[in-house]
Design a protein around this motif. Structure first.
Motif, PDB file in Angstrom:
ATOM      1  N   ASP A 115      -4.891  13.282   1.142  1.00 48.57           N
ATOM      2  CA  ASP A 115      -4.528  14.253   0.102  1.00 48.57           C
ATOM      3  C   ASP A 115      -3.636  13.612  -0.958  1.00 48.57           C
ATOM      4  O   ASP A 115      -3.693  13.982  -2.135  1.00 48.57           O
ATOM      5  N   VAL A 116      -2.791  12.670  -0.513  1.00 50.24           N
ATOM      6  CA  VAL A 116      -1.891  11.957  -1.421  1.00 50.24           C
ATOM      7  C   VAL A 116      -2.044  10.465  -1.152  1.00 50.24           C
ATOM      8  O   VAL A 116      -1.913  10.020  -0.011  1.00 50.24           O
ATOM      9  N   VAL A 117      -2.328   9.693  -2.201  1.00 46.47           N
ATOM     10  CA  VAL A 117      -2.461   8.246  -2.080  1.00 46.47           C
ATOM     11  C   VAL A 117      -1.423   7.590  -2.983  1.00 46.47           C
ATOM     12  O   VAL A 117      -1.363   7.875  -4.184  1.00 46.47           O
ATOM     13  N   ILE A 118      -0.613   6.717  -2.395  1.00 47.64           N
ATOM     14  CA  ILE A 118       0.436   6.022  -3.141  1.00 47.64           C
ATOM     15  C   ILE A 118       0.120   4.533  -3.122  1.00 47.64           C
ATOM     16  O   ILE A 118       0.159   3.900  -2.066  1.00 47.64           O
ATOM     17  N   GLU A 119      -0.185   3.985  -4.287  1.00 42.07           N
ATOM     18  CA  GLU A 119      -0.578   2.583  -4.408  1.00 42.07           C
ATOM     19  C   GLU A 119       0.637   1.751  -4.790  1.00 42.07           C
ATOM     20  O   GLU A 119       1.266   1.992  -5.819  1.00 42.07           O
ATOM     21  N   ILE A 140      -0.799   2.500   0.193  1.00 43.42           N
ATOM     22  CA  ILE A 140      -1.509   1.222   0.093  1.00 43.42           C
ATOM     23  C   ILE A 140      -0.488   0.139  -0.249  1.00 43.42           C
ATOM     24  O   ILE A 140       0.079   0.127  -1.344  1.00 43.42           O
ATOM     25  N   GLY A 141      -0.251  -0.739   0.714  1.00 43.51           N
ATOM     26  CA  GLY A 141       0.754  -1.784   0.559  1.00 43.51           C
ATOM     27  C   GLY A 141       1.957  -1.507   1.430  1.00 43.51           C
ATOM     28  O   GLY A 141       2.684  -0.540   1.196  1.00 43.51           O
ATOM     29  N   GLY A 142       2.170  -2.352   2.435  1.00 40.15           N
ATOM     30  CA  GLY A 142       3.266  -2.151   3.370  1.00 40.15           C
ATOM     31  C   GLY A 142       4.435  -3.094   3.153  1.00 40.15           C
ATOM     32  O   GLY A 142       5.209  -3.340   4.071  1.00 40.15           O
ATOM     33  N   GLY A 143       4.567  -3.621   1.926  1.00 45.44           N
ATOM     34  CA  GLY A 143       5.721  -4.447   1.589  1.00 45.44           C
ATOM     35  C   GLY A 143       6.950  -3.596   1.360  1.00 45.44           C
ATOM     36  O   GLY A 143       7.008  -2.419   1.742  1.00 45.44           O
ATOM     37  N   PHE A 144       7.950  -4.172   0.704  1.00 44.01           N
ATOM     38  CA  PHE A 144       9.237  -3.500   0.533  1.00 44.01           C
ATOM     39  C   PHE A 144       9.094  -2.132  -0.126  1.00 44.01           C
ATOM     40  O   PHE A 144       9.658  -1.136   0.349  1.00 44.01           O
ATOM     41  N   ILE A 145       8.340  -2.045  -1.209  1.00 42.06           N
ATOM     42  CA  ILE A 145       8.197  -0.768  -1.906  1.00 42.06           C
ATOM     43  C   ILE A 145       7.458   0.242  -1.030  1.00 42.06           C
ATOM     44  O   ILE A 145       7.850   1.410  -0.928  1.00 42.06           O
ATOM     45  N   GLY A 146       6.388  -0.197  -0.384  1.00 44.83           N
ATOM     46  CA  GLY A 146       5.682   0.694   0.532  1.00 44.83           C
ATOM     47  C   GLY A 146       6.572   1.172   1.659  1.00 44.83           C
ATOM     48  O   GLY A 146       6.476   2.323   2.112  1.00 44.83           O
ATOM     49  N   GLN A 147       7.461   0.317   2.129  1.00 44.73           N
ATOM     50  CA  GLN A 147       8.397   0.676   3.198  1.00 44.73           C
ATOM     51  C   GLN A 147       9.392   1.732   2.734  1.00 44.73           C
ATOM     52  O   GLN A 147       9.786   2.615   3.505  1.00 44.73           O
ATOM     53  N   LEU A 148       9.810   1.658   1.473  1.00 49.10           N
ATOM     54  CA  LEU A 148      10.697   2.689   0.930  1.00 49.10           C
ATOM     55  C   LEU A 148       9.964   4.017   0.797  1.00 49.10           C
ATOM     56  O   LEU A 148      10.479   5.073   1.186  1.00 49.10           O
ATOM     57  N   PHE A 149       8.736   3.980   0.242  1.00 50.22           N
ATOM     58  CA  PHE A 149       7.947   5.211   0.145  1.00 50.22           C
ATOM     59  C   PHE A 149       7.709   5.809   1.523  1.00 50.22           C
ATOM     60  O   PHE A 149       7.788   7.036   1.707  1.00 50.22           O
ATOM     61  N   LEU A 150       7.425   4.970   2.496  1.00 51.04           N
ATOM     62  CA  LEU A 150       7.155   5.442   3.848  1.00 51.04           C
ATOM     63  C   LEU A 150       8.338   6.242   4.394  1.00 51.04           C
ATOM     64  O   LEU A 150       8.159   7.319   4.986  1.00 51.04           O
ATOM     65  N   GLN A 151       9.545   5.740   4.177  1.00 52.43           N
ATOM     66  CA  GLN A 151      10.726   6.445   4.680  1.00 52.43           C
ATOM     67  C   GLN A 151      10.929   7.789   3.988  1.00 52.43           C
ATOM     68  O   GLN A 151      11.292   8.788   4.634  1.00 52.43           O
ATOM     69  N   LEU A 152      10.682   7.833   2.681  1.00 45.75           N
ATOM     70  CA  LEU A 152      10.837   9.093   1.957  1.00 45.75           C
ATOM     71  C   LEU A 152       9.778  10.107   2.377  1.00 45.75           C
ATOM     72  O   LEU A 152      10.071  11.293   2.573  1.00 45.75           O
ATOM     73  N   VAL A 153       8.530   9.644   2.505  1.00 41.37           N
ATOM     74  CA  VAL A 153       7.454  10.548   2.910  1.00 41.37           C
ATOM     75  C   VAL A 153       7.694  11.078   4.316  1.00 41.37           C
ATOM     76  O   VAL A 153       7.474  12.264   4.599  1.00 41.37           O
ATOM     77  N   VAL A 189      -0.778   3.613   6.576  1.00 38.55           N
ATOM     78  CA  VAL A 189      -0.413   2.513   5.681  1.00 38.55           C
ATOM     79  C   VAL A 189      -1.510   1.459   5.734  1.00 38.55           C
ATOM     80  O   VAL A 189      -1.919   1.029   6.821  1.00 38.55           O
ATOM     81  N   SER A 190      -1.983   1.063   4.570  1.00 40.58           N
ATOM     82  CA  SER A 190      -2.956  -0.023   4.462  1.00 40.58           C
ATOM     83  C   SER A 190      -2.203  -1.308   4.146  1.00 40.58           C
ATOM     84  O   SER A 190      -1.572  -1.413   3.093  1.00 40.58           O
TER      85      SER A 190
END
Length: 330
Positions: free
Chosen positions: A223-227, A169-182, A192-193
């Protein structure tokens, strides 16, 4: 030196600012690049950072530069070394430091939060908070090691498998970093929301299987939600969207007065695991490696670049500028 000094809430001035001489175990770093974190905006608007902030102070806890002077007892780093700074300084003696939970230190200090940081030409830091960077790493990349380190700490709190359906949840900079790791974990799917249309193409490039507007996210199940936002509605969505047995990571930094409404029965009946994540305990070296090896791309995520002189106006206009990630270069 020239520095952008936070004088009071919503008041930053560029001043000729004195920096002190280093103690025997400190170094002086000539700052080359400094990231502007969402937490800097929180502090600018009068909220605390990782610790209480007392102006006047030079903000900036995401920084990198070159060592130009070392204290009498410092053997490493050496003058001329290119370094990235871990801003968090732990006391080493409280119950949390002595039980391998130093980031929860009762006496936490932080460069750019409780002491002058990287939004100036020079910064005094403990030598143990300096990490040498490879010659091929840019100073911009090195400044963004710190937020990746924070993301790594949160990322390690969730368990992922090839069967995991993940919602970020959140596609800004932090969400973009989580996205790459996931994405590196070869999970089943990543949604991505994110409301901003201009971020969608990049999110797909970084590995999202689907990007949805938050207005259309109410029926999602993961199963996993990252806010990664820190708003009440997005945190409530995180809990609601978690599947049975799901994991929820609340990573976004909320204002201290923010409260959310959740159903304890829902947590009970779905047997949810809800976790928080605070700063970056000893993840700095790993983050340098991930950026150095291009496992995680941070450079292309920078949307805005400013000088120190431009900073007061930029901080005031941050929401209007639609900043995803900004850095100050010198």
């Amino acid at each position: 030196m020239k520095a952008a000094v936070l004088q009071a809430t919503k008041q930053i001035e560029v001043l000729d600012w004195n920096y002190r001489s280093p103690s025997p175990k400190e170094v002086i770093v000539k700052v080359k690049s400094c990231g502007i974190c969402g937490t800097d905006q929180h502090i600018y608007h009068g909220h605390p950072g990782s610790a209480e902030v007392h102006p006047p102070i030079v903000l900036g806890h995401e920084l990198a530069g070159e060592v130009v002077e070392v204290g009498a007892e410092v053997s490493t780093p050496q003058k001329g070394d290119r370094v990235s700074i871990d801003p968090n300084i732990y006391c080493g003696t409280c119950e949390y430091c002595r039980s391998n939970r130093a980031h929860l230190c009762n006496h936490l200090q932080a460069v750019g939060v409780t002491r002058d940081g990287g939004m100036g030409e020079y910064c005094v830091v403990p030598n143990t908070n300096c990490y040498k960077i490879p010659d091929h790493m840019t100073f911009e990349e090195a400044a963004l090691v710190e937020p990746l380190g924070c993301v790594l700490h949160g990322f390690k709190k969730v368990l992922l498998s090839p069967l995991s359906k993940v919602l970020i949840i959140g596609g800004g900079f932090i969400g973009q970093l989580f996205l790459q790791l996931v994405k590196q974990q070869n999970v089943d799917s990543i949604i991505v929301s994110e409301p901003a249309e201009n971020k969608r193409e990049l999110l797909y490039q970084l590995g999202a299987d689907e990007v949805v507007h938050p207005m259309n996210a109410s029926n999602l199940e993961a199963d996993v939600v990252i806010e990664c936002v820190g708003r009440a509605d997005s945190m409530e969505l995180a809990v609601k969207s978690a599947a049975k047995g799901g994991q929820v990571l609340l990573f976004g930094v909320a204002a201290p007065e923010t409260a959310i409404s959740v159903s304890p029965f829902e947590i009970f009946s779905k047997e949810l695991t809800i976790k928080g994540s605070f700063v970056n305990p000893y993840t700095h070296e790993e983050a340098i490696s991930l950026i150095s090896k291009k496992v995680v791309d941070v450079g292309s995520l920078i949307s805005h670049r400013f000088t120190i002189d431009e900073l007061p106006e930029a901080m005031a206009d941050f929401p209007k500028l639609k900043v995803s990630k900004a850095v100050i270069n010198q």
